[in-house]
Design an enzyme around this catalytic site. Structure first.
Site, short mmCIF file in Angstrom:
data_model
loop_
_atom_site.label_atom_id
_atom_site.label_comp_id
_atom_site.label_asym_id
_atom_site.label_seq_id
_atom_site.Cartn_x
_atom_site.Cartn_y
_atom_site.Cartn_z
N PRO A 10 0.80 -1.23 0.00
CA PRO A 10 0.00 0.00 0.00
C PRO A 10 0.83 1.29 0.00
CG PRO A 10 -0.13 -1.13 2.12
CD PRO A 10 0.51 -2.08 1.16
N ASN A 11 0.35 2.20 -0.79
CA ASN A 11 0.90 3.57 -0.91
C ASN A 11 2.22 3.64 -1.67
OD1 ASN A 11 -1.27 4.78 0.61
ND2 ASN A 11 -0.39 3.78 2.39
N ARG A 18 5.05 10.70 -2.72
CA ARG A 18 4.72 10.47 -1.31
C ARG A 18 5.93 10.80 -0.42
NH1 ARG A 18 4.69 4.43 1.36
NH2 ARG A 18 3.87 5.07 3.37
N TYR A 23 10.97 8.89 1.24
CA TYR A 23 10.97 7.82 0.23
C TYR A 23 11.63 8.21 -1.10
CZ TYR A 23 7.70 5.72 3.52
OH TYR A 23 7.13 5.19 4.66
N ASN A 72 8.03 -5.50 -0.49
CA ASN A 72 7.87 -4.36 0.40
C ASN A 72 6.37 -4.29 0.70
OD1 ASN A 72 7.69 -2.00 1.82
ND2 ASN A 72 8.94 -0.79 0.39
N ALA A 75 2.90 -0.72 5.13
CA ALA A 75 2.41 -0.76 6.52
C ALA A 75 1.88 -2.14 6.92
CB ALA A 75 1.33 0.30 6.71
N ASP A 85 1.60 -15.63 6.87
CA ASP A 85 1.18 -17.01 6.60
C ASP A 85 1.36 -17.36 5.12
OD1 ASP A 85 0.56 -17.61 9.20
OD2 ASP A 85 -1.62 -17.40 8.96
N GLU A 96 12.39 -9.41 2.52
CA GLU A 96 11.64 -8.24 3.00
C GLU A 96 12.46 -6.98 2.74
OE1 GLU A 96 11.24 -8.24 7.25
OE2 GLU A 96 9.95 -6.47 7.26
N HIS A 98 12.55 -2.59 2.81
CA HIS A 98 12.01 -1.27 3.17
C HIS A 98 12.92 -0.19 2.64
CE1 HIS A 98 9.03 -3.17 5.63
NE2 HIS A 98 9.98 -3.90 6.17
N SER A 100 12.89 3.07 3.71
CA SER A 100 13.37 3.82 4.86
C SER A 100 13.95 2.86 5.90
CB SER A 100 12.21 4.61 5.48
OG SER A 100 11.21 3.72 5.95
N ARG A 105 12.55 5.08 12.88
CA ARG A 105 11.28 5.80 12.80
C ARG A 105 10.40 5.46 14.01
NH1 ARG A 105 8.93 5.11 6.96
NH2 ARG A 105 7.68 6.89 7.69
C1 DQA Z 1 8.05 1.11 4.22
C2 DQA Z 1 8.06 1.36 5.73
C3 DQA Z 1 6.69 1.13 6.33
O1 DQA Z 1 6.73 1.37 7.73
C4 DQA Z 1 5.69 2.09 5.70
O2 DQA Z 1 4.40 1.84 6.21
C5 DQA Z 1 5.70 2.03 4.22
C6 DQA Z 1 6.98 1.93 3.52
C7 DQA Z 1 9.40 1.46 3.56
O3 DQA Z 1 9.60 1.05 2.43
O4 DQA Z 1 10.22 2.16 4.16
O5 DQA Z 1 4.67 2.14 3.57
O6 DQA Z 1 7.80 -0.27 3.99
#
Ligand code: DQA
Length: 138
Positions: A10-11, A18, A23, A72, A75, A85, A96, A98, A100, A105
């Site tokens: 998401p996002n 954003r 980011y 990624n 949230a 799962d 995994e 990220h 940031s 944070r």
């Molecule tokens: C994120 C970090 C998450 O905490 C956040 O909700 C995101 C982006 C990152 O890529 O840094 O949407 O996954």
């Protein structure tokens, strides 16, 4: 030719617009062109969704055909037992990612439901986090 699935949650469709201070200012589509040029020996598939169920569907689909998944989950990382799962259920190793450094944070970003079921985690290198994850599949 290794087949790698990148999945953004998401996002992350808003990358470039954003919170650029957190980011960066590059869109993911633009960065994907760079990634494909860096790893010509890989077939890189890309999927983004804002919906938890669609992310799970794609993990299930790619998880039995791809050689690896770079995820990624945004949230959902901090909330989703269902995504954890799904990762546990599939054959392909999942990294995994990220953008940031989640540990520098808010405290709610310090816990990941996904880390324990992923092969490894990369956090804090900006978009370069994805390149580092792909390099681990070379
Ligand atoms: C994120 C970090 C998450 O905490 C956040 O909700 C995101 C982006 C990152 O890529 O840094 O949407 O996954």
């Amino acid at each position: 030719m290794k087949r790698i699935q990148i999945i953004n949650g998401p996002n992350l469709n808003l990358l470039g617009k954003r919170e650029p201070g957190v980011y960066g200012s590059q869109s993911f589509d633009e960065y994907l062109t760079t990634l494909k040029a860096i790893f010509p020996q890989m077939t890189i598939d890309y999927f983004q969704s804002n919906s938890e169920g669609e992310l799970i569907d794609r993990i299930q689909e790619a998880g039995f055909v791809a050689d690896g998944i770079v995820l990624n989950a945004g949230a959902y990382t901090h909330t989703s037992i269902a995504i954890a799962d799904a990762i546990r259920a599939v054959q392909a190793p999942v990294i995994e990612v990220h953008i940031s450094n989640v540990f520098s944070r808010e405290s709610f970003r310090h816990h990941s439901y996904l880390s324990a079921v992923c092969k490894g985690s990369i956090s804090g290198f900006g978009l370069d986090s994805y390149r580092l994850a792909l390099a681990s599949f070379e």
